[in-house]
Design a protein around this motif. Structure first.
Motif, PDB file in Angstrom:
ATOM      1  N   ARG A   1     -16.832   4.370  -5.785  1.00 38.41           N
ATOM      2  CA  ARG A   1     -15.447   3.949  -5.981  1.00 38.41           C
ATOM      3  C   ARG A   1     -15.375   2.469  -6.369  1.00 38.41           C
ATOM      4  O   ARG A   1     -14.616   2.071  -7.260  1.00 38.41           O
ATOM      5  CB  ARG A   1     -14.681   4.196  -4.681  1.00 38.41           C
TER       6      ARG A   1
ATOM      7  N   ILE B   1     -10.441  -2.937   5.141  1.00 35.27           N
ATOM      8  CA  ILE B   1     -10.088  -1.646   4.570  1.00 35.27           C
ATOM      9  C   ILE B   1      -9.837  -0.650   5.685  1.00 35.27           C
ATOM     10  O   ILE B   1      -8.866   0.104   5.670  1.00 35.27           O
ATOM     11  CB  ILE B   1     -11.201  -1.161   3.622  1.00 35.27           C
TER      12      ILE B   1
ATOM     13  N   ALA C   1      -7.895   3.410 -11.874  1.00 37.09           N
ATOM     14  CA  ALA C   1      -9.088   4.242 -12.055  1.00 37.09           C
ATOM     15  C   ALA C   1      -9.481   4.939 -10.758  1.00 37.09           C
ATOM     16  O   ALA C   1      -9.775   6.142 -10.747  1.00 37.09           O
ATOM     17  CB  ALA C   1     -10.241   3.389 -12.567  1.00 37.09           C
ATOM     18  N   ILE C   2      -9.502   4.197  -9.655  1.00 34.43           N
ATOM     19  CA  ILE C   2      -9.973   4.839  -8.428  1.00 34.43           C
ATOM     20  C   ILE C   2      -8.910   5.766  -7.850  1.00 34.43           C
ATOM     21  O   ILE C   2      -9.229   6.735  -7.171  1.00 34.43           O
ATOM     22  CB  ILE C   2     -10.433   3.810  -7.381  1.00 34.43           C
TER      23      ILE C   2
ATOM     24  N   ALA D   1     -15.053  -8.479  -5.639  1.00 31.46           N
ATOM     25  CA  ALA D   1     -14.716  -7.158  -5.101  1.00 31.46           C
ATOM     26  C   ALA D   1     -15.911  -6.565  -4.354  1.00 31.46           C
ATOM     27  O   ALA D   1     -15.761  -5.956  -3.295  1.00 31.46           O
ATOM     28  CB  ALA D   1     -14.278  -6.232  -6.234  1.00 31.46           C
TER      29      ALA D   1
ATOM     30  N   LEU E   1      -6.553  -1.293   7.423  1.00 31.48           N
ATOM     31  CA  LEU E   1      -5.372  -0.952   6.638  1.00 31.48           C
ATOM     32  C   LEU E   1      -5.238   0.560   6.418  1.00 31.48           C
ATOM     33  O   LEU E   1      -4.209   1.022   5.960  1.00 31.48           O
ATOM     34  CB  LEU E   1      -5.423  -1.670   5.291  1.00 31.48           C
ATOM     35  N   SER E   2      -6.291   1.306   6.689  1.00 31.10           N
ATOM     36  CA  SER E   2      -6.219   2.751   6.478  1.00 31.10           C
ATOM     37  C   SER E   2      -7.051   3.448   7.528  1.00 31.10           C
ATOM     38  O   SER E   2      -8.201   3.783   7.300  1.00 31.10           O
ATOM     39  CB  SER E   2      -6.736   3.113   5.093  1.00 31.10           C
TER      40      SER E   2
ATOM     41  N   ALA F   1     -13.593  -0.149 -14.640  1.00 33.24           N
ATOM     42  CA  ALA F   1     -12.289   0.006 -15.286  1.00 33.24           C
ATOM     43  C   ALA F   1     -11.614  -1.349 -15.487  1.00 33.24           C
ATOM     44  O   ALA F   1     -11.014  -1.611 -16.540  1.00 33.24           O
ATOM     45  CB  ALA F   1     -11.408   0.924 -14.446  1.00 33.24           C
ATOM     46  N   GLY F   2     -11.721  -2.211 -14.474  1.00 34.64           N
ATOM     47  CA  GLY F   2     -11.093  -3.524 -14.598  1.00 34.64           C
ATOM     48  C   GLY F   2     -11.714  -4.350 -15.705  1.00 34.64           C
ATOM     49  O   GLY F   2     -11.012  -4.928 -16.547  1.00 34.64           O
TER      50      GLY F   2
ATOM     51  N   SER G   1     -10.482   6.375   7.381  1.00 38.63           N
ATOM     52  CA  SER G   1     -11.031   6.624   6.046  1.00 38.63           C
ATOM     53  C   SER G   1     -12.553   6.633   6.105  1.00 38.63           C
ATOM     54  O   SER G   1     -13.164   6.245   7.093  1.00 38.63           O
ATOM     55  CB  SER G   1     -10.543   5.572   5.061  1.00 38.63           C
TER      56      SER G   1
ATOM     57  N   ALA H   1      -6.119   1.548   0.196  1.00 36.73           N
ATOM     58  CA  ALA H   1      -6.447   0.326   0.924  1.00 36.73           C
ATOM     59  C   ALA H   1      -7.603  -0.412   0.255  1.00 36.73           C
ATOM     60  O   ALA H   1      -7.591  -1.641   0.139  1.00 36.73           O
ATOM     61  CB  ALA H   1      -6.796   0.655   2.377  1.00 36.73           C
ATOM     62  N   ALA H   2      -8.589   0.341  -0.192  1.00 34.04           N
ATOM     63  CA  ALA H   2      -9.716  -0.300  -0.862  1.00 34.04           C
ATOM     64  C   ALA H   2      -9.252  -1.022  -2.123  1.00 34.04           C
ATOM     65  O   ALA H   2      -9.636  -2.175  -2.379  1.00 34.04           O
ATOM     66  CB  ALA H   2     -10.784   0.743  -1.202  1.00 34.04           C
ATOM     67  N   GLY H   3      -8.406  -0.364  -2.895  1.00 33.84           N
ATOM     68  CA  GLY H   3      -7.883  -1.005  -4.090  1.00 33.84           C
ATOM     69  C   GLY H   3      -7.136  -2.288  -3.764  1.00 33.84           C
ATOM     70  O   GLY H   3      -7.281  -3.295  -4.452  1.00 33.84           O
TER      71      GLY H   3
ATOM     72  N   PRO I   1      -5.683   7.642   1.708  1.00 29.34           N
ATOM     73  CA  PRO I   1      -5.216   6.324   2.147  1.00 29.34           C
ATOM     74  C   PRO I   1      -6.319   5.261   2.049  1.00 29.34           C
ATOM     75  O   PRO I   1      -6.035   4.108   1.753  1.00 29.34           O
ATOM     76  CB  PRO I   1      -4.792   6.564   3.594  1.00 29.34           C
ATOM     77  N   GLY I   2      -7.559   5.684   2.295  1.00 35.20           N
ATOM     78  CA  GLY I   2      -8.649   4.717   2.195  1.00 35.20           C
ATOM     79  C   GLY I   2      -8.813   4.189   0.783  1.00 35.20           C
ATOM     80  O   GLY I   2      -9.153   3.018   0.577  1.00 35.20           O
ATOM     81  N   THR I   3      -8.546   5.019  -0.185  1.00 40.02           N
ATOM     82  CA  THR I   3      -8.682   4.575  -1.568  1.00 40.02           C
ATOM     83  C   THR I   3      -7.628   3.532  -1.916  1.00 40.02           C
ATOM     84  O   THR I   3      -7.922   2.523  -2.559  1.00 40.02           O
ATOM     85  CB  THR I   3      -8.567   5.776  -2.520  1.00 40.02           C
TER      86      THR I   3
ATOM     87  N   GLY J   1      -8.352  -1.294 -12.487  1.00 42.43           N
ATOM     88  CA  GLY J   1      -9.279  -0.901 -11.443  1.00 42.43           C
ATOM     89  C   GLY J   1      -8.631   0.014 -10.431  1.00 42.43           C
ATOM     90  O   GLY J   1      -9.180   1.067 -10.075  1.00 42.43           O
ATOM     91  N   VAL J   2      -7.471  -0.373  -9.959  1.00 43.27           N
ATOM     92  CA  VAL J   2      -6.787   0.438  -8.958  1.00 43.27           C
ATOM     93  C   VAL J   2      -6.419   1.807  -9.551  1.00 43.27           C
ATOM     94  O   VAL J   2      -6.602   2.843  -8.914  1.00 43.27           O
ATOM     95  CB  VAL J   2      -5.531  -0.294  -8.439  1.00 43.27           C
TER      96      VAL J   2
ATOM     97  N   ILE K   1       0.838  -1.203   0.000  1.00 46.26           N
ATOM     98  CA  ILE K   1       0.000   0.000   0.000  1.00 46.26           C
ATOM     99  C   ILE K   1       0.871   1.250   0.000  1.00 46.26           C
ATOM    100  O   ILE K   1       0.606   2.223  -0.723  1.00 46.26           O
ATOM    101  CB  ILE K   1      -0.951  -0.026   1.216  1.00 46.26           C
TER     102      ILE K   1
ATOM    103  N   VAL L   1      -7.608  -4.254  -1.146  1.00 43.40           N
ATOM    104  CA  VAL L   1      -8.553  -5.301  -0.727  1.00 43.40           C
ATOM    105  C   VAL L   1      -9.305  -5.842  -1.939  1.00 43.40           C
ATOM    106  O   VAL L   1      -9.502  -7.062  -2.069  1.00 43.40           O
ATOM    107  CB  VAL L   1      -9.525  -4.739   0.329  1.00 43.40           C
ATOM    108  N   TYR L   2      -9.721  -4.961  -2.836  1.00 43.79           N
ATOM    109  CA  TYR L   2     -10.418  -5.440  -4.034  1.00 43.79           C
ATOM    110  C   TYR L   2      -9.506  -6.344  -4.856  1.00 43.79           C
ATOM    111  O   TYR L   2      -9.938  -7.390  -5.369  1.00 43.79           O
ATOM    112  CB  TYR L   2     -10.882  -4.264  -4.899  1.00 43.79           C
ATOM    113  N   ALA L   3      -8.258  -5.928  -5.001  1.00 41.95           N
ATOM    114  CA  ALA L   3      -7.327  -6.721  -5.813  1.00 41.95           C
ATOM    115  C   ALA L   3      -7.093  -8.090  -5.189  1.00 41.95           C
ATOM    116  O   ALA L   3      -7.077  -9.114  -5.884  1.00 41.95           O
ATOM    117  CB  ALA L   3      -6.006  -5.971  -5.972  1.00 41.95           C
TER     118      ALA L   3
ATOM    119  N   PHE M   1     -13.971   0.964  -9.843  1.00 34.58           N
ATOM    120  CA  PHE M   1     -12.933  -0.074  -9.881  1.00 34.58           C
ATOM    121  C   PHE M   1     -13.348  -1.210 -10.815  1.00 34.58           C
ATOM    122  O   PHE M   1     -12.604  -1.615 -11.714  1.00 34.58           O
ATOM    123  CB  PHE M   1     -12.699  -0.611  -8.465  1.00 34.58           C
TER     124      PHE M   1
END
Lengths: 217, 217
Positions: free
Chosen positions: B200, B186, A211-212, B175, B189-190, B207-208, B193, A166-168, A162-164, A208-209, A150, A170-172, B204
């Motif tokens: 968002r 999330i 983009a956000i 996701a 980790l942040s 775009a993915g 937030s 972290a969200a990316g 930072p939340g964005t 995805g990451v 991160i 977790v989604y990944a 994600f």
DNA sequence: GTCTATAATGAGATAGAC
DNA sequence: GTCTATCTCATTATAGAC
């Protein structure tokens, strides 16, 4: 390391180490297949080919055993990921696709390489991530490396919150786990597809990451 | 519908219906929280405030009860998603972002709207998706709607392989589930937030999916 | 270190009273 | 429909023989 005081202190024999490894490997498969509650010590012992009492002897309580096998693979995988990251950094400046590649590729290649234990580990991680009961275990085993990645990503996108990031992340991770342990679902929804697609997965996560992060702030 | 033959055939009393609803609602929460094996009929009965025997009476066996609660919400959610899709189509030609929005938004808004049962349903789906044991249940409850959305997306990208569309769908769903049931990760980790981020999440996924569909074939 | 046997607990399901 | 009581089975953990 090879001290010869087997009289004074217990030195684990080769047999003992082998038994212990068989138990841990079996536990990995059974926990992954049936979840923590669904797994029974008896199933683990049976799969390992040992007696029931030996599981407690080598693995401790059921919870300790679960903790043990998750931490074991998590540590190994973290090293692989960090190594990949350092190697990539040494050869070129890091970009987003490379960072995500260093996170995703080591695990997916292991899982797709035919080692059923790494596939099982993916399911374990899914169980751990889904259940707040394992919050501490997740923090202990996953957070350090996740935070490292991160931070690398955040350095590339100073404007993103930072939340964005972290969200990316977790989604990944969730997409990566789905890629491995829900491959049967992809196949069920599209008969006759290739079903490899590691590059496709990384492309999905990167786009995805990106983009956000770029739409943020 | 309101026949008055309560003498000949059992007409479910208001009390009975209420008890049944309480049991199903409690089962939903307990199954989601602890998984199928981890949930006990006793916990469900206790949470519902009824006697243990009543759970079997209204819900059947443990497996039937599980099936019942998953199918119930899945059907309701599928209707909401299809309705959203039809409404969107009526107002404008569908694009990728709209299609994914119609799939993702109905559920996430329900889950974030404060109804703990919809959050619980997300965990249930995660359990079902992760465990091949529920393959038939997943096919019965999820596949029809998923196929519908896959077909809509595929129509927009004629050059993409069916496996790619299915993969995108599975990644997006994972996701989405992570967004709801790993919101705590999330946050962990942040720190600090906002943790809402439905737009968002959709960005994600869009775009993915777009990335892998346009690089395909 | 390994194995056997058992203890103690909790589970799902069900029969029968009210 | 509701509730009590009980049956049967599987579980984890452990004590003790070899």
């Amino acid at each position: 390391m090879f001290v010869l005081e087997k009289q004074r202190q217990r030195a684990p024999s080769a047999r003992s180490l082998q038994t212990r490894a068989r138990i841990l490997d079996a536990a990995e498969l059974v926990f992954a297949e049936r979840g923590f509650e669904g797994a029974s010590i008896r199933d683990i012992a049976h799969l390992a080919g040992v007696q029931v009492g030996l599981v407690a002897h080598h693995g401790g309580s059921k919870e300790e055993l679960f903790h043990l096998i998750v931490a074991r693979r998590a540590g190994e995988l973290s090293r692989l990921r960090i190594n990949a990251l350092e190697a990539a950094r040494a050869s070129a400046p890091l970009d987003l696709a490379t960072i995500l590649d260093c996170f995703i590729r080591p695990y997916v290649e292991l899982a797709q390489g035919g080692d059923s234990h790494w596939v099982a580990y993916g399911r374990l991680v899914a169980h751990v991530s889904a259940d707040p009961r394992w919050r501490d275990l997740a923090a202990e085993c996953f957070d350090r490396t996740a935070q490292r990645f991160i931070a690398e990503i955040a350095a590339l996108f100073p404007g993103a919150g930072p939340g964005t990031v972290a969200a990316g992340q977790v989604y990944a991770v969730s997409a990566m786990l789905a890629h491995v342990h829900s491959a049967w679902r992809i196949g069920a929804l599209s008969p006759g597809s290739d079903a490899v697609g590691l590059d496709r997965l990384i492309a999905f996560c990167t786009a995805g990451v990106y983009a956000i992060l770029t739409s943020d702030g």
